[in-house]
Motif scaffolding. Structure first.
Motif, PDB file in Angstrom:
ATOM      1  N   ALA A  27      49.326  11.294  27.457  1.00  0.00           N
ATOM      2  CA  ALA A  27      48.433  11.782  28.519  1.00  0.00           C
ATOM      3  C   ALA A  27      48.034  10.651  29.457  1.00  0.00           C
ATOM      4  O   ALA A  27      47.839  10.877  30.649  1.00  0.00           O
ATOM      5  CB  ALA A  27      47.196  12.426  27.904  1.00  0.00           C
ATOM      6  N   GLY A  28      47.949   9.435  28.937  1.00  0.00           N
ATOM      7  CA  GLY A  28      47.539   8.295  29.745  1.00  0.00           C
ATOM      8  C   GLY A  28      48.649   7.665  30.567  1.00  0.00           C
ATOM      9  O   GLY A  28      48.391   6.774  31.388  1.00  0.00           O
ATOM     10  N   LEU A  29      49.886   8.097  30.375  1.00  0.00           N
ATOM     11  CA  LEU A  29      51.002   7.522  31.122  1.00  0.00           C
ATOM     12  C   LEU A  29      51.053   8.070  32.544  1.00  0.00           C
ATOM     13  O   LEU A  29      50.674   9.217  32.798  1.00  0.00           O
ATOM     14  CB  LEU A  29      52.333   7.843  30.425  1.00  0.00           C
ATOM     15  N   GLN A  30      51.546   7.252  33.451  1.00  0.00           N
ATOM     16  CA  GLN A  30      51.791   7.716  34.810  1.00  0.00           C
ATOM     17  C   GLN A  30      53.105   8.490  34.794  1.00  0.00           C
ATOM     18  O   GLN A  30      54.150   7.941  34.460  1.00  0.00           O
ATOM     19  CB  GLN A  30      51.878   6.531  35.760  1.00  0.00           C
ATOM     20  N   LYS A  31      53.018   9.777  35.169  1.00  0.00           N
ATOM     21  CA  LYS A  31      54.191  10.650  35.143  1.00  0.00           C
ATOM     22  C   LYS A  31      54.505  11.121  36.560  1.00  0.00           C
ATOM     23  O   LYS A  31      53.612  11.223  37.394  1.00  0.00           O
ATOM     24  CB  LYS A  31      53.932  11.829  34.204  1.00  0.00           C
ATOM     25  N   PRO A  32      55.776  11.433  36.819  1.00  0.00           N
ATOM     26  CA  PRO A  32      56.137  11.903  38.160  1.00  0.00           C
ATOM     27  C   PRO A  32      55.566  13.287  38.444  1.00  0.00           C
ATOM     28  O   PRO A  32      55.264  14.051  37.527  1.00  0.00           O
ATOM     29  CB  PRO A  32      57.668  11.927  38.132  1.00  0.00           C
ATOM     30  N   GLY A  33      55.462  13.617  39.724  1.00  0.00           N
ATOM     31  CA  GLY A  33      54.908  14.901  40.136  1.00  0.00           C
ATOM     32  C   GLY A  33      55.725  16.098  39.701  1.00  0.00           C
ATOM     33  O   GLY A  33      55.205  17.212  39.628  1.00  0.00           O
ATOM     34  N   PHE A  34      56.997  15.893  39.376  1.00  0.00           N
ATOM     35  CA  PHE A  34      57.849  17.010  38.952  1.00  0.00           C
ATOM     36  C   PHE A  34      57.803  17.246  37.450  1.00  0.00           C
ATOM     37  O   PHE A  34      58.569  18.046  36.924  1.00  0.00           O
ATOM     38  CB  PHE A  34      59.298  16.803  39.421  1.00  0.00           C
ATOM     39  N   THR A  35      56.883  16.577  36.752  1.00  0.00           N
ATOM     40  CA  THR A  35      56.736  16.795  35.308  1.00  0.00           C
ATOM     41  C   THR A  35      56.284  18.237  35.069  1.00  0.00           C
ATOM     42  O   THR A  35      55.271  18.668  35.610  1.00  0.00           O
ATOM     43  CB  THR A  35      55.700  15.826  34.710  1.00  0.00           C
ATOM     44  N   PRO A  36      57.030  18.994  34.267  1.00  0.00           N
ATOM     45  CA  PRO A  36      56.616  20.378  33.993  1.00  0.00           C
ATOM     46  C   PRO A  36      55.295  20.411  33.232  1.00  0.00           C
ATOM     47  O   PRO A  36      54.951  19.464  32.512  1.00  0.00           O
ATOM     48  CB  PRO A  36      57.749  20.923  33.106  1.00  0.00           C
ATOM     49  N   PRO A  37      54.553  21.510  33.364  1.00  0.00           N
ATOM     50  CA  PRO A  37      53.324  21.643  32.569  1.00  0.00           C
ATOM     51  C   PRO A  37      53.660  21.663  31.079  1.00  0.00           C
ATOM     52  O   PRO A  37      54.767  22.029  30.687  1.00  0.00           O
ATOM     53  CB  PRO A  37      52.734  22.978  33.023  1.00  0.00           C
ATOM     54  N   GLY A  38      52.700  21.275  30.271  1.00  0.00           N
ATOM     55  CA  GLY A  38      52.916  21.148  28.836  1.00  0.00           C
ATOM     56  C   GLY A  38      53.459  22.383  28.157  1.00  0.00           C
ATOM     57  O   GLY A  38      54.272  22.292  27.238  1.00  0.00           O
ATOM     58  N   TRP A  39      53.044  23.574  28.582  1.00  0.00           N
ATOM     59  CA  TRP A  39      53.489  24.806  27.927  1.00  0.00           C
ATOM     60  C   TRP A  39      54.981  25.056  28.115  1.00  0.00           C
ATOM     61  O   TRP A  39      55.581  25.797  27.330  1.00  0.00           O
ATOM     62  CB  TRP A  39      52.689  26.010  28.423  1.00  0.00           C
ATOM     63  N   VAL A  40      55.602  24.448  29.117  1.00  0.00           N
ATOM     64  CA  VAL A  40      57.022  24.679  29.389  1.00  0.00           C
ATOM     65  C   VAL A  40      57.898  24.084  28.280  1.00  0.00           C
ATOM     66  O   VAL A  40      58.934  24.661  27.919  1.00  0.00           O
ATOM     67  CB  VAL A  40      57.415  24.095  30.766  1.00  0.00           C
ATOM     68  N   PHE A  41      57.491  22.967  27.728  1.00  0.00           N
ATOM     69  CA  PHE A  41      58.340  22.262  26.761  1.00  0.00           C
ATOM     70  C   PHE A  41      58.650  23.080  25.510  1.00  0.00           C
ATOM     71  O   PHE A  41      59.829  23.215  25.150  1.00  0.00           O
ATOM     72  CB  PHE A  41      57.741  20.891  26.426  1.00  0.00           C
ATOM     73  N   PRO A  42      57.661  23.661  24.823  1.00  0.00           N
ATOM     74  CA  PRO A  42      58.024  24.457  23.635  1.00  0.00           C
ATOM     75  C   PRO A  42      58.827  25.714  23.981  1.00  0.00           C
ATOM     76  O   PRO A  42      59.714  26.115  23.218  1.00  0.00           O
ATOM     77  CB  PRO A  42      56.685  24.803  22.987  1.00  0.00           C
ATOM     78  N   VAL A  43      58.550  26.326  25.122  1.00  0.00           N
ATOM     79  CA  VAL A  43      59.312  27.500  25.538  1.00  0.00           C
ATOM     80  C   VAL A  43      60.758  27.107  25.825  1.00  0.00           C
ATOM     81  O   VAL A  43      61.707  27.761  25.355  1.00  0.00           O
ATOM     82  CB  VAL A  43      58.665  28.171  26.775  1.00  0.00           C
ATOM     83  N   ALA A  44      60.934  26.033  26.572  1.00  0.00           N
ATOM     84  CA  ALA A  44      62.287  25.572  26.912  1.00  0.00           C
ATOM     85  C   ALA A  44      63.056  25.182  25.660  1.00  0.00           C
ATOM     86  O   ALA A  44      64.212  25.601  25.474  1.00  0.00           O
ATOM     87  CB  ALA A  44      62.211  24.392  27.886  1.00  0.00           C
ATOM     88  N   TRP A  45      62.432  24.390  24.785  1.00  0.00           N
ATOM     89  CA  TRP A  45      63.158  23.926  23.596  1.00  0.00           C
ATOM     90  C   TRP A  45      63.483  25.063  22.638  1.00  0.00           C
ATOM     91  O   TRP A  45      64.556  25.085  22.033  1.00  0.00           O
ATOM     92  CB  TRP A  45      62.404  22.800  22.898  1.00  0.00           C
ATOM     93  N   THR A  46      62.598  26.023  22.494  1.00  0.00           N
ATOM     94  CA  THR A  46      62.892  27.167  21.628  1.00  0.00           C
ATOM     95  C   THR A  46      64.113  27.918  22.152  1.00  0.00           C
ATOM     96  O   THR A  46      65.041  28.235  21.401  1.00  0.00           O
ATOM     97  CB  THR A  46      61.676  28.104  21.536  1.00  0.00           C
ATOM     98  N   THR A  47      64.116  28.165  23.443  1.00  0.00           N
ATOM     99  CA  THR A  47      65.256  28.848  24.070  1.00  0.00           C
ATOM    100  C   THR A  47      66.533  28.038  23.908  1.00  0.00           C
ATOM    101  O   THR A  47      67.590  28.574  23.532  1.00  0.00           O
ATOM    102  CB  THR A  47      64.959  29.100  25.562  1.00  0.00           C
TER     103      THR A  47
END
Length: 150
Positions: A27-47
């Motif tokens: 959470a403390g890292l500087q991330k790019p503006g195109f970083t998907p919201p957190g909820w996208v990751f489990p949905v994407a990986w499950t699929t």
């Protein structure tokens, strides 16, 4: 049954996320503006894991699939390794190397799978697309957070 075996391997890879969660460090890292919201990751990986397992199950019974299945095993091992290196050890540079190797293995796997079974190869395309995004994110985070370990 074959599908379930490959799905179990994918679930084992995904389970590393239970042990090595992003947490406050991420959470403390500087991330790019195109970083998907957190909820996208489990949905994407499950699929993706369902598609990856489906692809492998289609390939498993085909003659001449030994090399393709070895590449499948290598990609799931690299996939499993990335999470503890990035989120656990905070080694952004090492994680980038793992992700680059994973991308290359999946690209070769996809081409070889396509030659044996077009659907099996096509099922890997979203995975390669996601790894492209993940690699771009990993690289950007690595470059934008020079104080973190490499």
């Amino acid at each position: 049954m074959t599908f379930l075996i490959f799905l179990f391997a994918c679930a084992a890879a995904g389970a590393t996320g239970i042990f090595f969660q992003p947490g406050s460090w991420y959470a403390g890292l500087q991330k790019p503006g195109f970083t998907p919201p957190g909820w996208v990751f489990p949905v994407a990986w499950t699929t993706l894991y369902v598609l990856i397992a489906w692809s492998a199950a289609r390939l498993a019974g085909l003659p001449g699939a030994g090399t393709v299945l070895a590449l499948w095993a290598l990609q799931i091992a690299l996939n499993t390794l990335w999470t503890p290196v990035f989120f656990g050890a905070h080694r952004l540079g090492a994680a980038m190397l793992i992700l680059a190797a994973l991308w290359l293995v999946v690209a070769v796997l996809m081409v070889m799978a396509w030659r044996l079974d077009r659907l099996a190869g096509a099922l890997l395309l979203p995975y390669l697309a996601w790894l492209t995004l993940a690699g771009t994110l990993n690289f950007s985070i690595w470059q934008n957070n020079p104080g973190t370990t490499g």
